[in-house]
Design a protein around this motif. Structure first.
Motif, PDB file in Angstrom:
ATOM      1  N   ARG A 132      -7.943   0.054  -4.814  1.00 40.21           N
ATOM      2  CA  ARG A 132      -7.178  -1.052  -5.381  1.00 40.21           C
ATOM      3  C   ARG A 132      -6.750  -0.705  -6.799  1.00 40.21           C
ATOM      4  O   ARG A 132      -7.577  -0.305  -7.619  1.00 40.21           O
ATOM      5  N   ASP A 133      -5.471  -0.868  -7.071  1.00 41.22           N
ATOM      6  CA  ASP A 133      -4.967  -0.584  -8.414  1.00 41.22           C
ATOM      7  C   ASP A 133      -5.515  -1.614  -9.396  1.00 41.22           C
ATOM      8  O   ASP A 133      -5.574  -2.816  -9.094  1.00 41.22           O
ATOM      9  N   LYS A 134      -5.903  -1.159 -10.570  1.00 37.84           N
ATOM     10  CA  LYS A 134      -6.510  -2.048 -11.564  1.00 37.84           C
ATOM     11  C   LYS A 134      -5.480  -2.765 -12.428  1.00 37.84           C
ATOM     12  O   LYS A 134      -5.821  -3.694 -13.161  1.00 37.84           O
ATOM     13  N   ARG A 135      -4.214  -2.318 -12.359  1.00 31.65           N
ATOM     14  CA  ARG A 135      -3.189  -2.897 -13.235  1.00 31.65           C
ATOM     15  C   ARG A 135      -2.294  -3.900 -12.532  1.00 31.65           C
ATOM     16  O   ARG A 135      -1.822  -4.855 -13.144  1.00 31.65           O
ATOM     17  N   VAL A 136      -2.039  -3.674 -11.242  1.00 34.62           N
ATOM     18  CA  VAL A 136      -1.095  -4.514 -10.511  1.00 34.62           C
ATOM     19  C   VAL A 136      -1.804  -5.152  -9.316  1.00 34.62           C
ATOM     20  O   VAL A 136      -2.283  -4.452  -8.421  1.00 34.62           O
ATOM     21  N   GLU A 137      -1.869  -6.461  -9.317  1.00 36.05           N
ATOM     22  CA  GLU A 137      -2.520  -7.171  -8.219  1.00 36.05           C
ATOM     23  C   GLU A 137      -1.730  -6.964  -6.927  1.00 36.05           C
ATOM     24  O   GLU A 137      -0.506  -6.987  -6.919  1.00 36.05           O
ATOM     25  N   GLY A 138      -2.466  -6.746  -5.835  1.00 39.53           N
ATOM     26  CA  GLY A 138      -1.809  -6.598  -4.541  1.00 39.53           C
ATOM     27  C   GLY A 138      -1.351  -5.189  -4.240  1.00 39.53           C
ATOM     28  O   GLY A 138      -0.683  -4.964  -3.223  1.00 39.53           O
ATOM     29  N   LEU A 139      -1.710  -4.210  -5.078  1.00 40.04           N
ATOM     30  CA  LEU A 139      -1.308  -2.823  -4.869  1.00 40.04           C
ATOM     31  C   LEU A 139      -2.524  -1.978  -4.510  1.00 40.04           C
ATOM     32  O   LEU A 139      -3.552  -2.021  -5.196  1.00 40.04           O
ATOM     33  N   GLU A 140      -2.417  -1.201  -3.424  1.00 41.10           N
ATOM     34  CA  GLU A 140      -3.491  -0.313  -2.993  1.00 41.10           C
ATOM     35  C   GLU A 140      -2.944   1.078  -2.698  1.00 41.10           C
ATOM     36  O   GLU A 140      -1.748   1.246  -2.413  1.00 41.10           O
ATOM     37  N   VAL A 153       0.866  -1.183   0.000  1.00 43.41           N
ATOM     38  CA  VAL A 153       0.000   0.000   0.000  1.00 43.41           C
ATOM     39  C   VAL A 153       0.899   1.228   0.000  1.00 43.41           C
ATOM     40  O   VAL A 153       1.927   1.260   0.670  1.00 43.41           O
ATOM     41  N   VAL A 154       0.517   2.245  -0.768  1.00 45.40           N
ATOM     42  CA  VAL A 154       1.254   3.501  -0.794  1.00 45.40           C
ATOM     43  C   VAL A 154       0.337   4.587  -0.245  1.00 45.40           C
ATOM     44  O   VAL A 154      -0.814   4.724  -0.663  1.00 45.40           O
ATOM     45  N   VAL A 155       0.854   5.331   0.738  1.00 46.69           N
ATOM     46  CA  VAL A 155       0.063   6.301   1.493  1.00 46.69           C
ATOM     47  C   VAL A 155       0.558   7.707   1.185  1.00 46.69           C
ATOM     48  O   VAL A 155       1.749   7.995   1.309  1.00 46.69           O
ATOM     49  N   ASP A 156      -0.354   8.590   0.809  1.00 45.30           N
ATOM     50  CA  ASP A 156      -0.013   9.982   0.491  1.00 45.30           C
ATOM     51  C   ASP A 156      -0.112  10.823   1.764  1.00 45.30           C
ATOM     52  O   ASP A 156      -1.196  11.048   2.300  1.00 45.30           O
ATOM     53  N   PHE A 157       1.046  11.298   2.255  1.00 45.33           N
ATOM     54  CA  PHE A 157       1.091  12.139   3.452  1.00 45.33           C
ATOM     55  C   PHE A 157       1.010  13.629   3.117  1.00 45.33           C
ATOM     56  O   PHE A 157       1.057  14.458   4.022  1.00 45.33           O
ATOM     57  N   ASP A 158       0.914  13.963   1.845  1.00 39.94           N
ATOM     58  CA  ASP A 158       0.966  15.378   1.443  1.00 39.94           C
ATOM     59  C   ASP A 158      -0.436  15.994   1.498  1.00 39.94           C
ATOM     60  O   ASP A 158      -1.043  16.323   0.469  1.00 39.94           O
ATOM     61  N   VAL A 159      -0.952  16.152   2.720  1.00 37.10           N
ATOM     62  CA  VAL A 159      -2.303  16.673   2.929  1.00 37.10           C
ATOM     63  C   VAL A 159      -2.389  18.111   2.414  1.00 37.10           C
ATOM     64  O   VAL A 159      -1.528  18.943   2.689  1.00 37.10           O
ATOM     65  N   GLY A 160      -3.424  18.369   1.629  1.00 40.17           N
ATOM     66  CA  GLY A 160      -3.637  19.704   1.078  1.00 40.17           C
ATOM     67  C   GLY A 160      -3.189  19.838  -0.362  1.00 40.17           C
ATOM     68  O   GLY A 160      -3.715  20.664  -1.109  1.00 40.17           O
ATOM     69  N   LEU A 161      -2.225  19.030  -0.792  1.00 41.66           N
ATOM     70  CA  LEU A 161      -1.737  19.116  -2.179  1.00 41.66           C
ATOM     71  C   LEU A 161      -2.115  17.874  -2.982  1.00 41.66           C
ATOM     72  O   LEU A 161      -2.569  17.964  -4.105  1.00 41.66           O
ATOM     73  N   ARG A 162      -1.891  16.702  -2.445  1.00 39.13           N
ATOM     74  CA  ARG A 162      -2.360  15.433  -3.024  1.00 39.13           C
ATOM     75  C   ARG A 162      -2.045  15.265  -4.512  1.00 39.13           C
ATOM     76  O   ARG A 162      -2.803  15.705  -5.369  1.00 39.13           O
ATOM     77  N   ASN A 163      -0.939  14.579  -4.780  1.00 41.56           N
ATOM     78  CA  ASN A 163      -0.575  14.283  -6.166  1.00 41.56           C
ATOM     79  C   ASN A 163      -0.466  12.792  -6.460  1.00 41.56           C
ATOM     80  O   ASN A 163      -0.472  12.384  -7.617  1.00 41.56           O
ATOM     81  N   LEU A 164      -0.359  11.981  -5.414  1.00 44.20           N
ATOM     82  CA  LEU A 164      -0.142  10.551  -5.629  1.00 44.20           C
ATOM     83  C   LEU A 164      -1.265   9.926  -6.454  1.00 44.20           C
ATOM     84  O   LEU A 164      -1.010   9.108  -7.341  1.00 44.20           O
ATOM     85  N   ASP A 165      -2.509  10.312  -6.175  1.00 47.43           N
ATOM     86  CA  ASP A 165      -3.632   9.711  -6.901  1.00 47.43           C
ATOM     87  C   ASP A 165      -3.570  10.037  -8.394  1.00 47.43           C
ATOM     88  O   ASP A 165      -3.995   9.237  -9.232  1.00 47.43           O
ATOM     89  N   LEU A 166      -3.023  11.205  -8.753  1.00 50.99           N
ATOM     90  CA  LEU A 166      -2.863  11.560 -10.166  1.00 50.99           C
ATOM     91  C   LEU A 166      -1.851  10.656 -10.841  1.00 50.99           C
ATOM     92  O   LEU A 166      -2.070  10.138 -11.938  1.00 50.99           O
ATOM     93  N   ILE A 167      -0.705  10.472 -10.187  1.00 55.38           N
ATOM     94  CA  ILE A 167       0.355   9.646 -10.765  1.00 55.38           C
ATOM     95  C   ILE A 167      -0.071   8.179 -10.834  1.00 55.38           C
ATOM     96  O   ILE A 167       0.327   7.452 -11.744  1.00 55.38           O
ATOM     97  N   MET A 168      -0.928   7.761  -9.894  1.00 53.44           N
ATOM     98  CA  MET A 168      -1.426   6.384  -9.906  1.00 53.44           C
ATOM     99  C   MET A 168      -2.650   6.228 -10.806  1.00 53.44           C
ATOM    100  O   MET A 168      -3.137   5.110 -11.005  1.00 53.44           O
ATOM    101  N   GLY A 169      -3.168   7.344 -11.338  1.00 49.92           N
ATOM    102  CA  GLY A 169      -4.289   7.274 -12.268  1.00 49.92           C
ATOM    103  C   GLY A 169      -5.617   6.908 -11.633  1.00 49.92           C
ATOM    104  O   GLY A 169      -6.485   6.329 -12.280  1.00 49.92           O
ATOM    105  N   CYS A 170      -5.784   7.274 -10.346  1.00 49.21           N
ATOM    106  CA  CYS A 170      -7.033   6.890  -9.666  1.00 49.21           C
ATOM    107  C   CYS A 170      -7.748   8.086  -9.058  1.00 49.21           C
ATOM    108  O   CYS A 170      -8.575   7.926  -8.153  1.00 49.21           O
ATOM    109  N   GLU A 171      -7.457   9.299  -9.557  1.00 50.76           N
ATOM    110  CA  GLU A 171      -8.007  10.499  -8.928  1.00 50.76           C
ATOM    111  C   GLU A 171      -9.533  10.539  -8.948  1.00 50.76           C
ATOM    112  O   GLU A 171     -10.160  11.094  -8.044  1.00 50.76           O
ATOM    113  N   ARG A 172     -10.153   9.924  -9.962  1.00 52.80           N
ATOM    114  CA  ARG A 172     -11.619   9.959 -10.041  1.00 52.80           C
ATOM    115  C   ARG A 172     -12.273   8.930  -9.126  1.00 52.80           C
ATOM    116  O   ARG A 172     -13.500   8.939  -8.979  1.00 52.80           O
ATOM    117  N   ARG A 173     -11.472   8.072  -8.547  1.00 53.37           N
ATOM    118  CA  ARG A 173     -12.019   7.021  -7.685  1.00 53.37           C
ATOM    119  C   ARG A 173     -11.902   7.362  -6.204  1.00 53.37           C
ATOM    120  O   ARG A 173     -12.274   6.559  -5.352  1.00 53.37           O
TER     121      ARG A 173
END
Length: 268
Positions: free
Chosen positions: A76-84, A35-55
């Motif tokens: 849950r990532d749609k491309r890589v099993e076991g990645l959240e 699991v990858v956790v975004d600690f950058d509260v207020g800016l949030r870019n991880l979801d963009l790079i992971m392609g899941c911002e709309r979810r």
């Protein structure tokens, strides 16, 4: 027991989030629940790079505040099993992260994951401190420039003194160096620090060198961790990096300038 890995640096814009996404995807590809956790509260870019911002429905702060549980917030990532992915909040500030809340979330994640990757915000403020406090390993990301390396040196001081391991007298956080945006041709012209210079200044193990590459920007814009673009130089560099982190011996492929056919013929 899950291993907690913080991806950190003192300076912004060096490639922490790109590295966090690539490391997490690479570990999941290798068969580890990650699991990858975004600690950058207020800016949030991880979801963009992971392609899941709309979810994104619930986020890290919602879980801390008891407004959602981990199962509701994890994507849950749609491309890589076991990645959240656990996204950050875009509407709160960094004070929304509390010591007790972060500890509780990490303990919950540890029950079902092998690796927890903490994508730290830049700087040395509260969010960055909480991202590194519980870490077992640290991936220190730097660019080959003096200001970035100096800021990374400051972060190494914090890792040695202001983490749970330091406070409890346990084995220190295992530190690994990643140099991004490396261009050997510019090093040769004296425009960038060499990897040797950086390693001498910081005195930590070199895990990987990621070349300056358009592939990083293209992958980020497409919402794909660049490690999944395995036909690119940056993708290969991150694949090597993850393999080394897992204990495999691989040579550093991007330390020297690539020569064209004529360059190889007339070498020397």
């Amino acid at each position: 027991m899950a291993r907690i890995v913080v991806v950190t640096s003192g300076k912004g814009g060096v490639g922490k989030t790109t590295t966090s996404a690539a490391l997490a995807a690479g570990l999941a590809k290798a068969g580890y629940k990650t699991v990858v956790v975004d600690f950058d509260v207020g800016l949030r870019n991880l979801d963009l790079i992971m392609g899941c911002e709309r979810r994104v429905v619930y986020d890290f702060v919602n879980v801390i505040n008891g407004e959602a549980n981990l199962n509701q917030a994890l994507i849950r990532d749609k491309r890589v099993e076991g990645l959240e992915i656990l996204p950050a909040s875009q509407t709160r500030d960094k004070d929304a992260l509390t010591f007790e809340g972060v500890q509780s979330v990490l303990e919950g994640l540890a029950e079902n994951h092998d690796y927890i990757i903490c994508d730290s915000p830049a700087g040395i403020e509260r969010g960055a401190h909480l991202a590194m406090y519980f870490a077992d390993d640290a991936i220190v990301v730097t660019n080959p420039e003096v200001s970035s390396v100096r800021d990374s040196d400051r972060v190494l001081g914090l890792l040695a003194s202001k983490t749970r391991r330091a406070e409890q007298g346990d084995a220190p956080v295992a530190e690994h160096l990643v140099v991004t945006r490396y261009a050997p041709s510019r090093v040769g012209k004296g425009e960038m620090l060499s990897v040797e210079d950086i390693c001498e200044i910081l005195s930590i193990e070199l895990l990987g060198v990621v070349p300056e590459s358009n592939a990083v920007l293209n992958a980020s814009n497409a919402g794909v961790p660049v490690i999944l673009e395995d036909g690119t130089d940056a993708g290969q560099a991150y694949d090597d990096l993850v393999a080394r982190y897992l204990g495999e011996a691989r040579p550093q492929r991007f330390l020297n300038e690539k020569k064209g056919l004529l360059g190889r013929i007339f070498k020397g």
